[in-house]
Design an enzyme around this catalytic site. Structure first.
Site, mmCIF file in Angstrom:
data_model
loop_
_atom_site.group_PDB
_atom_site.id
_atom_site.type_symbol
_atom_site.label_atom_id
_atom_site.label_comp_id
_atom_site.label_asym_id
_atom_site.label_seq_id
_atom_site.Cartn_x
_atom_site.Cartn_y
_atom_site.Cartn_z
ATOM 1 C CG MET A 26 -1.943 -1.158 1.144
ATOM 2 S SD MET A 26 -3.459 -0.889 2.063
ATOM 3 C CE MET A 26 -2.822 -0.625 3.694
ATOM 4 C CG ASN A 28 4.525 5.470 4.390
ATOM 5 O OD1 ASN A 28 4.444 5.148 5.559
ATOM 6 N ND2 ASN A 28 5.233 6.512 4.014
ATOM 7 C CG LEU A 29 7.172 1.299 -0.766
ATOM 8 C CD1 LEU A 29 7.855 1.021 -2.098
ATOM 9 C CD2 LEU A 29 6.264 0.154 -0.371
ATOM 10 C CG HIS A 33 7.085 -2.124 2.214
ATOM 11 N ND1 HIS A 33 6.943 -1.019 3.014
ATOM 12 C CD2 HIS A 33 5.885 -2.745 2.220
ATOM 13 C CE1 HIS A 33 5.720 -0.966 3.485
ATOM 14 N NE2 HIS A 33 5.054 -1.998 3.037
ATOM 15 N N GLY A 143 4.863 -10.104 3.947
ATOM 16 C CA GLY A 143 5.666 -10.063 5.167
ATOM 17 C C GLY A 143 5.005 -10.841 6.305
ATOM 18 C CE LYS A 144 8.030 -16.486 7.958
ATOM 19 N NZ LYS A 144 8.980 -17.346 8.688
HETATM 20 O O1 PAF Z 1 -0.075 -5.674 3.540
HETATM 21 C C1 PAF Z 1 -0.521 -4.763 2.807
HETATM 22 O O2 PAF Z 1 0.139 -3.768 2.548
HETATM 23 C C2 PAF Z 1 -1.923 -4.892 2.224
HETATM 24 O O3 PAF Z 1 -2.785 -5.505 3.115
HETATM 25 C C3 PAF Z 1 -1.951 -5.592 0.857
HETATM 26 C C4 PAF Z 1 -1.487 -7.027 0.947
HETATM 27 C C5 PAF Z 1 -1.055 -4.836 -0.127
HETATM 28 C C6 PAF Z 1 -3.374 -5.598 0.300
HETATM 29 O O4 PAF Z 1 -3.879 -4.299 0.154
#
Ligand code: PAF
Length: 274
Positions: A26, A28-29, A33, A143-144
Site C-alpha cells: 500500500m 509508504n515503503l 518492504h 511479510g510475516k
Molecule cells: O499488507 C498490505 O500492505 C496490504 O494488506 C496488501 C497485501 C497490499 C493488500 O492491500
C-alpha cells in the site's frame, strides 16, 4: 522500472515475461518492504510491485484518508531496489464500478485482528485476488509481520488452487526490536521510545515457552497487564498454532505469539514464531 496504472497496459507489458514474482503493497515503503523486493528476486525473473491503498480493507473509522501516500519516494526506492515493473492503479482503474463480488475468508477472518477490524481480511483477500488476476504471478511475497494476512492469503491460494507460490518474508526490525511499519510514523517521540515493549514481551513469551511454560493464558494475561501498566490499550496477546491460528491443541505444534495493542492513537501489531 516500468510504471503501469491500467490493467491492459500491465498485461501487455508482462506477456511472455518469464517467471513473475509479485510483492503487493500500500506504499509508504520502508526497509521491510524493500527487503521483500530483494527476497523476491531469488524467486523469479521479473519482480513486480504494486502500490495501491485499498479502501475495501479499512473500517469506516480507520485511517484510510490519513494513510501516508508517498508515491514519488516509493518509486525511487523501488527503482533502487531493482524492481522491474510497478503497477500503481488509481481507484478508478482497479474499481471502475462498485466492487460487489468478494472473497469471503472462513473463520480465520473473525479471530485476532479480524475480531477488532470486521471486514478487514475480506477486503484484503478480495484486493489480493484481484491484483493476482491483474499481474498473474507465479509467486508472491507477503511479510510475516502481518502473520494473519499471510495465512489468509496462503489458505486462499491453496483452496482456490491458484497457481501461485505464497512466500512469507521475515519481519525487519529497528535496532531496538520494533517491527518496521508504515504506521510507526504516527508515533510521538515518547511513544516511539515505549513501542519496543511489544516485541520484548513477545520475546519473553517465546523464551518462557521454550523453557517449558505451558499455561499460555497466564503468559498472555501477564503481558496484557504489563502493557496496561505502561499506557497501552490492548486488543489481544495470544499464543496460537501457526497452522490455523487457533488455540494450541496438538502436542508440539509450532506456535506463534501475536499481539495487537494501541499506544496513543497508533495501533501496533507484532508476532514471533516459537
Ligand atoms: O499488507 C498490505 O500492505 C496490504 O494488506 C496488501 C497485501 C497490499 C493488500 O492491500
Amino acid at each position: 522500472m516500468h510504471l503501469h496504472s491500467t490493467i491492459p497496459a500491465l498485461r501487455t507489458a508482462l506477456k511472455n515475461a518469464g517467471r513473475v514474482v509479485f510483492v503487493p503493497t500500500m506504499g509508504n515503503l520502508h526497509a521491510g518492504h524493500i527487503s521483500l523486493m530483494e527476497q523476491a528476486r531469488a524467486h523469479g525473473d521479473i519482480v513486480v510491485a504494486s502500490v495501491f491503498v485499498n479502501r475495501l480493507q479499512f473500517g469506516p473509522h480507520e485511517d484510510f484518508d490519513q494513510y501516508p501516500r508517498t508515491f514519488q519516494a516509493d518509486c525511487d526506492k523501488l527503482t533502487a531496489a531493482g524492481v522491474n515493473v510497478l503497477f500503481a492503479p488509481t481507484e478508478a482503474d482497479l474499481y471502475p464500478e462498485p466492487q460487489e463480488y468478494f472473497i469471503e475468508p472462513p473463520a480465520i477472518q473473525n479471530m485476532l485482528d479480524g475480531e477488532f477490524r470486521p471486514g478487514h481480511f475480506r477486503g484484503v483477500a478480495t484486493v489480493v485476488a484481484k491484483l493476482f488476476n491483474c499481474v498473474q504471478p507465479q509467486a508472491a511475497l507477503f511479510g510475516k509481520k502481518d502473520y494473519q494476512q499471510l495465512m489468509v492469503i496462503r489458505n486462499m491460494a491453496r483452496q482456490l488452487a491458484l497457481p501461485i507460490d505464497i512466500i512469507g518474508g521475515e519481519t525487519v526490525r529497528a535496532d531496538d526490536g520494533l517491527a518496521l511499519s508504515s504506521r510507526n510514523g504516527y508515533l510521538s517521540a515518547a511513544e516511539r521510545a515505549e513501542a519496543p515493549r511489544l516485541y520484548r514481551l513477545l520475546t519473553g513469551i517465546r523464551e518462557a515457552i521454550r523453557s517449558g511454560a505451558s499455561d499460555y493464558a497466564a503468559l498472555e494475561a501477564t503481558a496484557c497487564a504489563e502493557l496496561a501498566a505502561n499506557g497501552w490499550q490492548t486488543d489481544y496477546v495470544a499464543v496460537r498454532q501457526q497452522s490455523d491460528l487457533t488455540t494450541p491443541k496438538v502436542m508440539n505444534a509450532p506456535l506463534v505469539a501475536l499481539a495487537a495493542s494501541r499506544l496513543g492513537n497508533t495501533r501496533l501489531i507484532d508476532n514471533i514464531e516459537i
